[in-house]
Write an enzyme that holds these catalytic residues in place. Structure first.
Site, PDB file in Angstrom:
ATOM      1  N   LYS A   1       0.855  -1.184   0.000  1.00 26.42           N
ATOM      2  CA  LYS A   1       0.000   0.000   0.000  1.00 26.42           C
ATOM      3  C   LYS A   1       0.900   1.246   0.000  1.00 26.42           C
ATOM      4  O   LYS A   1       2.063   1.156   0.424  1.00 26.42           O
ATOM      5  CB  LYS A   1      -0.937  -0.027   1.213  1.00 26.42           C
TER       6      LYS A   1
ATOM      7  N   ARG B   1       9.373   8.941   2.581  1.00 27.17           N
ATOM      8  CA  ARG B   1       7.979   9.307   2.814  1.00 27.17           C
ATOM      9  C   ARG B   1       7.737  10.806   2.751  1.00 27.17           C
ATOM     10  O   ARG B   1       6.589  11.250   2.691  1.00 27.17           O
ATOM     11  CB  ARG B   1       7.512   8.743   4.157  1.00 27.17           C
TER      12      ARG B   1
END
Length: 393
Positions: free
Chosen positions: A122, A192
């Protein structure tokens, strides 16, 4: 907190999988791992040791030395210095992809075109357009493609879902899902935070949308009522935190759902890291308030707190095995990833798994994320451009 949960899962699996190695069956599913990301050990390598029907047969990195080091560390037979070389290997049946978010769509597509089944980390893709493209391709190729929402495969999630669906406590009125990480716990050099890699808190902590949709049993919201993003200082296109209110139409009845993600959560009183804030969801129904603590990693620890509005009483439930979907299959020491692998092998082998994340659900997930980003003013994420040199994972 999410990073701490991952590290704890590594330890948990090392301790429990180590005593449960299974001999490999003839014709076991041969899986290649695309990337040398830290999550690989918990997500696929350790779980495969206790599954007799799975062999991790290869690992690939854009850095051959890195691939070789990982292969040696985990006892993987073959290492490749490019993802393309791994996909050319005819002996590999399926791949697990744990690349940066913005690369998911490209390499899932190439894997499907190479005839491989795909277990895809994901978020499914960078945006809904990519998600629809992948779903269509997987169906055309008649190959298994699934988004790795491992938590959904655990008996604890199924117990909560069954409770809500039973109508014992009436219809759902509202939900609130939260996922945070203490301030400074994710280095600013981490992928991220990279816009070019489709980074951001909502993309990384997409579990809040997943849990909301799963327990409500819905696709996309009727409306994103409000969405506020807190951009990073380094790049205003990347969200450090997101708060949003979604409105779902369930049989003509409107249900309001709030979500909150934060990759740099301020310390309590400016001093104490909020380590207790594990990914959790509160669901209020007509007659109860259900609180599922640590829904993302329930194999480590969780509790399901049920407050009955009619009696004023509260009771706690915990579910580590069995349940309404797995029945007698599974063990209490299985991680969410181990349950997920069991279902993935079932699907590839043509058996109906106890639980599955459908392609339709993954498309709806990305449509929801796109809508939240658009409402926040940041705009939806984009695939990693070809001219960007991503980390050599």
């Amino acid at each position: 907190m999410a990073m701490l949960l991952q590290i704890t899962t590594f330890l948990q699996q090392y301790l429990f999988e180590k005593g449960h190695e299974q001999p490999k069956a003839p014709g076991a599913l041969r899986v290649g791992v695309i990337s040398t990301a830290m999550i690989n050990a918990a997500a696929i390598i350790r779980p495969a040791t206790s599954h007799g029907g799975v062999i991790i047969s290869a690992i690939a990195s854009r850095n051959l030395k890195q691939a070789q080091e990982n292969a040696k560390k985990y006892g993987i037979p073959q290492a490749y210095g490019s993802y393309e070389d791994l996909l050319k290997e005819p002996g590999i049946d399926a791949v697990y992809i744990s690349l940066p978010n913005g690369m998911h769509g490209t390499w899932a597509r190439k894997s499907l075109e190479a005839g491989k089944h795909v277990l895809l980390e994901k978020p499914f893709t960078a945006n809904a357009d990519e998600a629809r493209m992948l779903a269509k391709l997987a169906q055309e190729k008649n190959l298994v493609l699934v988004e790795a929402f491992h938590w959904q495969f655990h008996p604890a999630a199924h117990a909560v879902k069954a409770l809500l669906d039973s109508d014992k406590y009436g219809q759902i009125l509202r939900t609130y899902a939260r996922m945070t990480t203490p301030k400074g716990s994710i280095p600013r050099s981490d992928i991220r935070w990279e816009y070019a890699l489709a980074g951001g808190s909502l993309m990384d902590m997409t579990y809040v949308v997943s849990s909301t949709r799963y327990f409500l049993g819905v696709g996309t919201p009727r409306e994103v009522v409000e969405a506020k993003a807190r951009p990073t200082r380094e790049d205003p296109r990347v969200d450090e935190a997101v708060e949003a209110t979604l409105r779902y139409d369930i049989g003509g009845r409107m249900v309001e759902s709030k979500i909150y993600t934060d990759m740099d959560r301020a310390n309590f009183l400016g001093i104490v890291p909020r380590a207790w804030e594990t990914p959790s969801i509160e669901i209020e129904t007509e007659h109860a308030i259900v609180y599922f603590y640590n829904f993302m990693m329930p194999h480590l620890y969780h509790y399901i707190q049920i407050y009955d509005k009619r009696t004023g009483r509260t009771h706690i439930e915990k579910h580590y095995s069995g349940g309404p979907q797995w029945g007698s299959r599974g063990e209490a020491w299985w991680s969410t990833y181990r349950y997920q692998l069991e279902a993935f092998v079932d699907k590839v082998r043509g058996r109906e798994p106890p639980h599955w994340v459908t392609l339709e659900s993954s498309v709806a997930q990305m449509e929801t994320i796109d809508a939240i980003y658009e409402k926040s003013g940041l705009g939806r994420r984009k695939p990693t451009p070809e001219d960007v040199d991503p980390p050599r994972v």
